[in-house]
Design an enzyme around this catalytic site. Structure first.
Site, PDB file in Angstrom:
ATOM      1  N   LYS A  54       0.806   1.193  62.823  1.00 34.35           N
ATOM      2  CA  LYS A  54       2.183   1.397  63.274  1.00 34.35           C
ATOM      3  C   LYS A  54       2.847   0.081  63.679  1.00 34.35           C
ATOM      4  O   LYS A  54       2.208  -0.949  63.886  1.00 34.35           O
ATOM      5  CB  LYS A  54       2.225   2.426  64.399  1.00 34.35           C
ATOM      6  CG  LYS A  54       2.025   3.843  63.847  1.00 34.35           C
ATOM      7  CD  LYS A  54       2.490   4.913  64.787  1.00 34.35           C
ATOM      8  CE  LYS A  54       2.600   6.248  64.042  1.00 34.35           C
ATOM      9  NZ  LYS A  54       2.892   7.366  64.947  1.00 34.35           N
TER      10      LYS A  54
ATOM     11  N   ARG B  41      -5.661   9.982  64.008  1.00 28.76           N
ATOM     12  CA  ARG B  41      -4.973  10.165  62.724  1.00 28.76           C
ATOM     13  C   ARG B  41      -4.849   8.785  62.070  1.00 28.76           C
ATOM     14  O   ARG B  41      -4.194   7.897  62.610  1.00 28.76           O
ATOM     15  CB  ARG B  41      -3.595  10.794  62.960  1.00 28.76           C
ATOM     16  CG  ARG B  41      -2.815  11.125  61.698  1.00 28.76           C
ATOM     17  CD  ARG B  41      -1.511  11.844  62.059  1.00 28.76           C
ATOM     18  NE  ARG B  41      -0.783  12.287  60.876  1.00 28.76           N
ATOM     19  CZ  ARG B  41       0.157  11.568  60.266  1.00 28.76           C
ATOM     20  NH1 ARG B  41       0.487  10.364  60.725  1.00 28.76           N
ATOM     21  NH2 ARG B  41       0.769  12.035  59.195  1.00 28.76           N
TER      22      ARG B  41
END
Length: 302
Positions: free
Chosen positions: A237, A271
């Site tokens: 991210k 995840r």
């Protein structure tokens, strides 16, 4: 409020041992690895590499072969920088992938959606969990989950998928995220979703800047202490890229470091995009915590 200096935190779960789909997990001593398969042309990391049906199915099968416990399949990107798609198109993206993957594995399958009709179609195709980045705010979604008995991931975001939020602002991001999750979990319970079907996710980088996501990670024990297994979606991210000044494709080490810290503060589902490196990091972390026996060495070195 913690000071962000905790090293290891063991949350107390109301239901630590759970059967999700066809697999059982003991979240007191186990971390589940969720592989990401996005059947979208504009996902932030894979940029459409698994948009074609065959590519998506192969990616899911490869992830399970590499050690993933879980496959998360999505057809609607969170980003506001996308053209809207109809419910029918989203179903056409996710349902065939789920059906083909379900036919070849007992791994948990979740559908990344906030739309009730998509969730229902995905469940009919074989999904075990609804992964909702909108926090069960879409009318009818909680009812689908309650009626079908599937699991739900309740995620924090300010605007939800496809909605732009300019300059997201929090007085205390961790406290506000925790309060949101408490309220939405209460809503889920009142809607008839069983407590042992609920998972929470603080939503790193979802309407949050780098400072917000770093603070959520430092004080993750305030989220995991809510008593529900916590999923974290940190993989590659922007907060990792901005912290390390790394572009997409060069964030693996930062992702692993952030995921290991999250485990030490109570996260139990990761995840991720890169399954093999995550499997190695997680299994080593579990061994160091005394949760699993090491593999017997092949060589005795003197």
């Amino acid at each position: 409020m913690s000071d962000g200096t905790n090293t290891i935190f063991f949350p107390e779960f109301a239901s630590p041992t759970r059967r999700i789909g066809q697999r059982e997990f003991d979240f007191q001593r186990q971390v589940a690895i969720m592989a990401i398969v996005n059947r979208t042309p504009n996902s932030f990391h894979d940029q459409g590499r698994t948009f074609q049906l065959a590519s998506a199915v192969e990616a899911a099968r490869r992830a399970v072969a590499d050690g993933a416990d879980w496959v998360d399949i999505g057809g609607f990107a969170f980003s506001a920088a996308q053209s809207g798609i109809s419910v029918g198109e989203e179903i056409d993206r996710v349902a065939p992938v789920i059906a083909e993957v379900r036919a070849v594995t007992d791994a948990v399958i979740s559908v990344d959606t906030h739309r009730p009709d998509v969730a229902r179609a995905a469940i009919e195709a074989g999904a075990d969990v609804i992964n909702d980045t909108n926090g069960l705010r879409e009318p009818g979604l909680a009812e689908v989950a309650a009626e079908t008995g599937v699991g739900v991931v309740v995620t924090h975001s300010l605007g939800g998928p496809g909605r732009r939020v300019f300059r997201p602002c929090y007085q205390d991001v961790v406290s506000e995220v925790a309060a949101f999750l408490r309220e939405r979990v209460d809503f889920a319970l009142k809607s008839g979703i069983a407590a042992d079907r609920i998972i929470i996710d603080p939503g790193h980088d979802l309407n949050k800047n780098t400072f917000h996501s770093l603070e959520l990670t430092r004080r993750l024990d305030e989220i995991t202490s809510l008593g529900y297994p916590t999923l974290v979606a940190l993989s590659n991210k922007d907060f990792i890229g901005e912290t390390l000044d790394r572009p997409q494709g060069e964030r693996t080490e930062g992702t692993i470091a952030a995921n290991v810290m999250a485990i030490l503060l109570g996260a139990r589902i990761l995840r991720v995009h890169d399954v093999p490196s995550t499997v190695a990091a997680v299994r080593m972390t579990e061994a160091l915590l005394g949760w699993r026996d090491p593999i017997a060495p092949k060589h005795n070195l003197v």
